[in-house]
Design an enzyme around this catalytic site. Structure first.
Site, PDB file in Angstrom:
ATOM      1  N   SER A 141      33.301  -3.443 -15.791  1.00 61.35           N
ATOM      2  CA  SER A 141      33.089  -4.881 -15.930  1.00 61.35           C
ATOM      3  C   SER A 141      33.827  -5.351 -17.170  1.00 61.35           C
ATOM      4  O   SER A 141      33.916  -4.608 -18.165  1.00 61.35           O
ATOM      5  CB  SER A 141      31.604  -5.208 -16.064  1.00 61.35           C
ATOM      6  OG  SER A 141      31.426  -6.568 -16.428  1.00 61.35           O
ATOM      7  N   TYR A 155      23.428  -3.805 -19.392  1.00 59.90           N
ATOM      8  CA  TYR A 155      24.603  -3.881 -18.520  1.00 59.90           C
ATOM      9  C   TYR A 155      25.882  -3.544 -19.292  1.00 59.90           C
ATOM     10  O   TYR A 155      26.661  -2.674 -18.876  1.00 59.90           O
ATOM     11  CB  TYR A 155      24.700  -5.277 -17.915  1.00 59.90           C
ATOM     12  CG  TYR A 155      25.758  -5.400 -16.845  1.00 59.90           C
ATOM     13  CD1 TYR A 155      25.514  -4.948 -15.548  1.00 59.90           C
ATOM     14  CD2 TYR A 155      26.996  -5.955 -17.128  1.00 59.90           C
ATOM     15  CE1 TYR A 155      26.491  -5.053 -14.565  1.00 59.90           C
ATOM     16  CE2 TYR A 155      27.975  -6.065 -16.151  1.00 59.90           C
ATOM     17  CZ  TYR A 155      27.721  -5.616 -14.868  1.00 59.90           C
ATOM     18  OH  TYR A 155      28.687  -5.721 -13.901  1.00 59.90           O
TER      19      TYR A 155
END
Length: 246
Positions: A141, A155
């Site tokens: 990401s 995350y």
């Protein structure tokens, strides 16, 4: 001959969204495909049928990334039923938003297990079956490199850890001519982060190209790394986020 003719790809979380787009793109390029899913059996079946319509073999295996043995068995089943294993895409993922004072340790461990431990488990299992030219591609990401808002501690930490895992895999497997790379999507229109979602406008405002990407954009980059053009690229990170990180 298609770019990936006679290749077999294994994609975790391949029943929908980005994973399904990657599965279809690799199939279009000639690969036979195995995907895993956790609960979306109908979506997995749709993806399998779409791949078969392209003239490729396809297999959907129920395997939760939290279940080490199930994931190992899925990799081995794909190899046994499809005859070989050339490409692994560590795609399965979850998204969570909690600040450090809110986040429970159990949730932190869950996110790390799904993103990092499972990628290690799948990579270790897949590497046993790979020969020269094997590819391991993890989906990270752009939030591994920037943290633009609060609540991303689990995350972002997990996706950043994938960078280290990728570099270590590249070093360990390089002598066998197996590459390992990581793709960092930004805002991409999927069920997890729809382009018309509550936080979409904030995301677009950060981007040089102020629109969400499509799953096929990510799939195209994965296909490039999986193909012959990617044979000398390893240990590298590729950000594909419309310029949100610049």
């Amino acid at each position: 001959m298609s770019r990936l003719e006679n290749k077999v790809a294994f994609i975790t979380g391949g029943s929908r969204g980005m994973g399904a787009a990657i599965a279809l793109k690799l199939a279009q390029d000639g690969a036979d495909i195995a995907i895993t899913y956790t609960s979306a059996a109908a979506k997995a079946d749709e993806t399998v049928k779409a791949i078969e319509k392209l003239g490729r073999r396809a297999l959907a295996i129920k395997a939760d990334n939290l279940d080490v043995k199930a994931l190992e068995n899925a990799v081995n089943e794909a190899h046994a039923k499809l005859g070989r294993l050339d490409i692994l895409v560590n795609n399965a993922g979850v998204y969570t938003m909690d600040t450090v004072d809110q986040l429970e340790l159990a949730e932190f461990d869950r996110v790390m297990s799904i993103h990092v431990r499972a990628s290690f488990v799948a990579s270790k299992a897949a590497a046993v079956h790979m020969g020269a030219g094997g590819r391991i591609i993890s989906i990270g990401s752009n939030l591994a490199e920037i943290v633009p808002s609060a609540g991303l501690i689990a995350y972002s930490t997990s996706k950043a850890a994938l960078i280290g895992l990728t570099k270590a895999l590249a070093r360990d497997l390089g002598p066998r001519e197996i590459t390992a790379n990581i793709v960092h999507p930004g805002s991409t229109d999927t069920d997890m982060n729809p382009a018309n979602g509550d936080h979409a406008e904030v995301q677009r405002a950060r981007m040089a190209i102020p629109k969400f990407g499509e799953a096929k954009d990510i799939a195209g980059l994965v296909a490039f790394l999986a193909g012959e053009e990617g044979r000398f690229i390893t240990g590298s990170s590729f950000v594909i986020d419309g310029g949100a990180n610049i």
